[in-house]
Design a protein around this motif. Structure first.
Motif, PDB file in Angstrom:
ATOM      1  N   ALA A 188       0.827  -1.205   0.000  1.00  0.00           N
ATOM      2  CA  ALA A 188       0.000   0.000   0.000  1.00  0.00           C
ATOM      3  C   ALA A 188       0.866   1.261   0.000  1.00  0.00           C
ATOM      4  N   ILE A 189       1.948   1.236   0.749  1.00  0.00           N
ATOM      5  CA  ILE A 189       2.853   2.397   0.775  1.00  0.00           C
ATOM      6  C   ILE A 189       3.468   2.620  -0.595  1.00  0.00           C
ATOM      7  N   LEU A 190       3.894   1.543  -1.237  1.00  0.00           N
ATOM      8  CA  LEU A 190       4.516   1.666  -2.554  1.00  0.00           C
ATOM      9  C   LEU A 190       3.519   2.152  -3.598  1.00  0.00           C
ATOM     10  N   ARG A 191       2.274   1.744  -3.483  1.00  0.00           N
ATOM     11  CA  ARG A 191       1.265   2.148  -4.461  1.00  0.00           C
ATOM     12  C   ARG A 191       0.863   3.605  -4.303  1.00  0.00           C
ATOM     13  N   ARG A 192       0.838   4.108  -3.078  1.00  0.00           N
ATOM     14  CA  ARG A 192       0.231   5.409  -2.828  1.00  0.00           C
ATOM     15  C   ARG A 192       1.238   6.507  -2.488  1.00  0.00           C
ATOM     16  N   ARG A 193       2.348   6.148  -1.854  1.00  0.00           N
ATOM     17  CA  ARG A 193       3.217   7.195  -1.310  1.00  0.00           C
ATOM     18  C   ARG A 193       4.689   6.957  -1.623  1.00  0.00           C
ATOM     19  N   THR A 194       4.971   6.392  -2.770  1.00  0.00           N
ATOM     20  CA  THR A 194       6.358   6.080  -3.108  1.00  0.00           C
ATOM     21  C   THR A 194       7.257   7.316  -3.151  1.00  0.00           C
ATOM     22  N   PRO A 195       6.918   8.407  -3.866  1.00  0.00           N
ATOM     23  CA  PRO A 195       7.840   9.555  -3.911  1.00  0.00           C
ATOM     24  C   PRO A 195       8.136  10.128  -2.534  1.00  0.00           C
ATOM     25  N   ARG A 196       7.100  10.268  -1.730  1.00  0.00           N
ATOM     26  CA  ARG A 196       7.276  10.831  -0.392  1.00  0.00           C
ATOM     27  C   ARG A 196       8.170   9.950   0.462  1.00  0.00           C
ATOM     28  N   VAL A 197       7.937   8.649   0.413  1.00  0.00           N
ATOM     29  CA  VAL A 197       8.727   7.734   1.234  1.00  0.00           C
ATOM     30  C   VAL A 197      10.173   7.676   0.750  1.00  0.00           C
ATOM     31  N   LEU A 198      10.388   7.742  -0.560  1.00  0.00           N
ATOM     32  CA  LEU A 198      11.747   7.721  -1.087  1.00  0.00           C
ATOM     33  C   LEU A 198      12.548   8.924  -0.603  1.00  0.00           C
ATOM     34  N   VAL A 199      11.925  10.085  -0.591  1.00  0.00           N
ATOM     35  CA  VAL A 199      12.616  11.282  -0.097  1.00  0.00           C
ATOM     36  C   VAL A 199      12.950  11.130   1.379  1.00  0.00           C
ATOM     37  N   GLN A 200      11.994  10.651   2.156  1.00  0.00           N
ATOM     38  CA  GLN A 200      12.229  10.487   3.587  1.00  0.00           C
ATOM     39  C   GLN A 200      13.312   9.448   3.858  1.00  0.00           C
ATOM     40  N   LEU A 201      13.286   8.342   3.143  1.00  0.00           N
ATOM     41  CA  LEU A 201      14.304   7.312   3.340  1.00  0.00           C
ATOM     42  C   LEU A 201      15.676   7.805   2.902  1.00  0.00           C
ATOM     43  N   GLY A 202      15.714   8.613   1.839  1.00  0.00           N
ATOM     44  CA  GLY A 202      16.991   9.173   1.418  1.00  0.00           C
ATOM     45  C   GLY A 202      17.592  10.076   2.478  1.00  0.00           C
ATOM     46  N   LEU A 203      16.767  10.935   3.077  1.00  0.00           N
ATOM     47  CA  LEU A 203      17.254  11.801   4.155  1.00  0.00           C
ATOM     48  C   LEU A 203      17.674  10.983   5.363  1.00  0.00           C
ATOM     49  N   LEU A 204      16.905   9.950   5.662  1.00  0.00           N
ATOM     50  CA  LEU A 204      17.251   9.093   6.795  1.00  0.00           C
ATOM     51  C   LEU A 204      18.579   8.377   6.554  1.00  0.00           C
ATOM     52  N   ALA A 205      18.797   7.892   5.338  1.00  0.00           N
ATOM     53  CA  ALA A 205      20.067   7.228   5.026  1.00  0.00           C
ATOM     54  C   ALA A 205      21.236   8.194   5.167  1.00  0.00           C
ATOM     55  N   PHE A 206      21.037   9.432   4.725  1.00  0.00           N
ATOM     56  CA  PHE A 206      22.097  10.432   4.864  1.00  0.00           C
ATOM     57  C   PHE A 206      22.429  10.671   6.329  1.00  0.00           C
ATOM     58  N   VAL A 207      21.410  10.805   7.163  1.00  0.00           N
ATOM     59  CA  VAL A 207      21.638  11.028   8.597  1.00  0.00           C
ATOM     60  C   VAL A 207      22.316   9.815   9.223  1.00  0.00           C
ATOM     61  N   ALA A 208      21.887   8.607   8.837  1.00  0.00           N
ATOM     62  CA  ALA A 208      22.481   7.396   9.411  1.00  0.00           C
ATOM     63  C   ALA A 208      23.946   7.259   9.012  1.00  0.00           C
ATOM     64  N   ILE A 209      24.256   7.550   7.742  1.00  0.00           N
ATOM     65  CA  ILE A 209      25.652   7.457   7.289  1.00  0.00           C
ATOM     66  C   ILE A 209      26.506   8.503   7.997  1.00  0.00           C
ATOM     67  N   ALA A 210      25.948   9.715   8.151  1.00  0.00           N
ATOM     68  CA  ALA A 210      26.691  10.761   8.854  1.00  0.00           C
ATOM     69  C   ALA A 210      26.936  10.381  10.302  1.00  0.00           C
ATOM     70  N   SER A 211      25.936   9.811  10.953  1.00  0.00           N
ATOM     71  CA  SER A 211      26.119   9.395  12.343  1.00  0.00           C
ATOM     72  C   SER A 211      27.127   8.263  12.456  1.00  0.00           C
ATOM     73  N   ALA A 212      27.096   7.332  11.487  1.00  0.00           N
ATOM     74  CA  ALA A 212      28.071   6.239  11.502  1.00  0.00           C
ATOM     75  C   ALA A 212      29.489   6.764  11.322  1.00  0.00           C
ATOM     76  N   ALA A 213      29.637   7.776  10.428  1.00  0.00           N
ATOM     77  CA  ALA A 213      30.964   8.355  10.224  1.00  0.00           C
ATOM     78  C   ALA A 213      31.447   9.080  11.475  1.00  0.00           C
ATOM     79  N   ILE A 214      30.544   9.821  12.128  1.00  0.00           N
ATOM     80  CA  ILE A 214      30.934  10.553  13.339  1.00  0.00           C
ATOM     81  C   ILE A 214      31.280   9.591  14.470  1.00  0.00           C
ATOM     82  N   VAL A 215      30.412   8.618  14.701  1.00  0.00           N
ATOM     83  CA  VAL A 215      30.665   7.656  15.777  1.00  0.00           C
ATOM     84  C   VAL A 215      31.911   6.829  15.476  1.00  0.00           C
ATOM     85  N   GLY A 216      32.029   6.372  14.207  1.00  0.00           N
ATOM     86  CA  GLY A 216      33.205   5.592  13.838  1.00  0.00           C
ATOM     87  C   GLY A 216      34.491   6.377  13.987  1.00  0.00           C
ATOM     88  N   GLY A 217      34.469   7.663  13.577  1.00  0.00           N
ATOM     89  CA  GLY A 217      35.665   8.490  13.727  1.00  0.00           C
ATOM     90  C   GLY A 217      36.025   8.711  15.180  1.00  0.00           C
TER      91      GLY A 217
END
Length: 377
Positions: A188-217
């Motif tokens: 249902a999410i893919l059928r109705r809200r794919t663009p919105r969810v893709l943007v949100q997941l992209g931002l979330l991935a960016f934050v997660a990668i940044a946090s991993a880099a900060i914590v790892g460093g």
């Protein structure tokens, strides 16, 4: 045992425009962080023990490996329940109740993971079959030069999509859905809200990668300092050396799986992984709560079942087409043969048509042996 709250219970409206901040605030949950840290650390230590036992007696190694799976699934799922409740602003459950819910739903989570694993394995099998074309003599190298970048993009995109879908399916399980309902909600999410969810997941991935880099460093810097002091005071190095060998050779490549270096590396890796994993999990819970607030799991399951039935009917229809075509050809051939058999007979002497049952030709008087039926050619 019953899970609290309906599927799609909305999060507060003030968090919708800034869901990343909501994910970060949700992720910094002490109970969830302790559950993740404890389960990851214990799972890695048990994995080292399983590797050590597997080299000496494989039944003990297998038992320890199953224990690693149970600890990982139950611990992570318990943290997921905590983060999902925090994303929906519910009253936190007590730890025994959270662990009991995690154990009760472990089968659903394992089944979901198996489905995603099979999809990934099927994708890799298709890629392997395509790469076999690179062995063709002459044009194999040219095909490989073309297939490699295309397959690299497809595999990277597909596995990224699988990871994103997984972090949207798991919150449905923590919200009380069955495995089928969880996949129906994803559909249902893919059928109705794919663009919105893709943007949100992209931002979330960016934050997660940044946090991993900060914590790892930060952890790498701390490990380097402690490692240097250890060499000066204790005459031994464990931190970066152990972590490097652990990451390079894995559980089964370490010469001393229960050595100090490997144990310290496992604990350090668990500590470095905890916060990024919590951020991704909390973000998935926040996104799922936001995009499914007006959806009902049972209705979406029924819609998914109808869609599957429609696909099944179309597949059966496509499968019947060759058979129907063969039957149509056979029917036309039978009609043509029957028409040939009913063609009027002709006289073998003058070639004039004669009627069935005539003994003599009505034009030239030629005797028709056995009647007109014998004159058929």
């Amino acid at each position: 045992m019953r899970l609290e709250g309906p599927v799609g219970a909305p999060i507060s409206n003030d968090l919708k425009p800034v869901f990343v901040l909501a994910a970060l605030r949700t992720a910094f949950n002490p109970q969830a962080l302790l559950l993740l840290l404890g389960s990851l650390g214990l799972a890695l230590v048990l994995a080292l023990l399983a590797s050590w036992l597997g080299r000496r007696a494989w039944p003990f190694g297998l038992a320890a490996s199953l224990l690693v799976l149970v600890v990982s699934v139950v611990g992570y799922s318990a943290a997921g329940f905590v983060l999902n409740d925090a994303a929906r602003h519910r009253t936190p459950r007590r730890l025994p109740e959270t662990l009991a819910l995690s154990l009760a739903t472990a089968g659903r989570l394992l089944g979901t993971l198996v489905v995603f694993f099979l999809v990934g394995a099927a994708l890799l099998l298709v890629v392997a079959l395509v790469l076999v074309l690179g062995k063709l003599p002459g044009i194999g190298s040219l095909l490989y030069a073309f297939f490699f970048p295309v397959l690299a993009v497809l595999v990277g995109s597909a596995f990224s999509a699988l990871a994103a879908a997984l972090f949207l399916v798991l919150p449905a399980i923590w919200e009380g859905c069955t495995a089928v309902q969880a996949f129906a909600m994803l559909w249902a999410i893919l059928r109705r809200r794919t663009p919105r969810v893709l943007v949100q997941l992209g931002l979330l991935a960016f934050v997660a990668i940044a946090s991993a880099a900060i914590v790892g460093g930060a952890f790498s810097f701390g490990a380097a300092v402690v490692d240097s002091l250890s060499a000066e005071i204790l005459g031994a190095r464990a931190g970066l050396v152990g972590l490097g060998s652990f990451l390079l050779f894995g559980l089964f490549g370490c010469e001393s799986c229960l050595g100090v270096e490997t144990l310290s590396a496992a604990l350090l890796l668990a500590a470095a992984t905890t916060l990024p994993l919590a951020i991704v999990t909390a973000g998935g819970c926040v996104i799922f709560a936001e995009v499914t607030e007006d959806l009902n799991a049972k209705d979406e399951q029924a819609a998914l079942e109808r869609a599957l039935e429609c696909c099944q009917e179309k597949a059966l229809s496509l499968a019947r087409r060759p058979r129907q075509a063969r039957e149509k050809v056979a029917f036309k051939r039978g009609e043509r043969q029957a028409a040939d058999r009913t063609v009027r007979a002709s006289c073998p002497s003058c070639a004039r048509p004669v009627e069935p049952g005539d003994n003599f030709c009505g034009h030239c008087g030629h005797k028709l042996e056995g009647g007109a039926g014998d004159a058929l050619s």
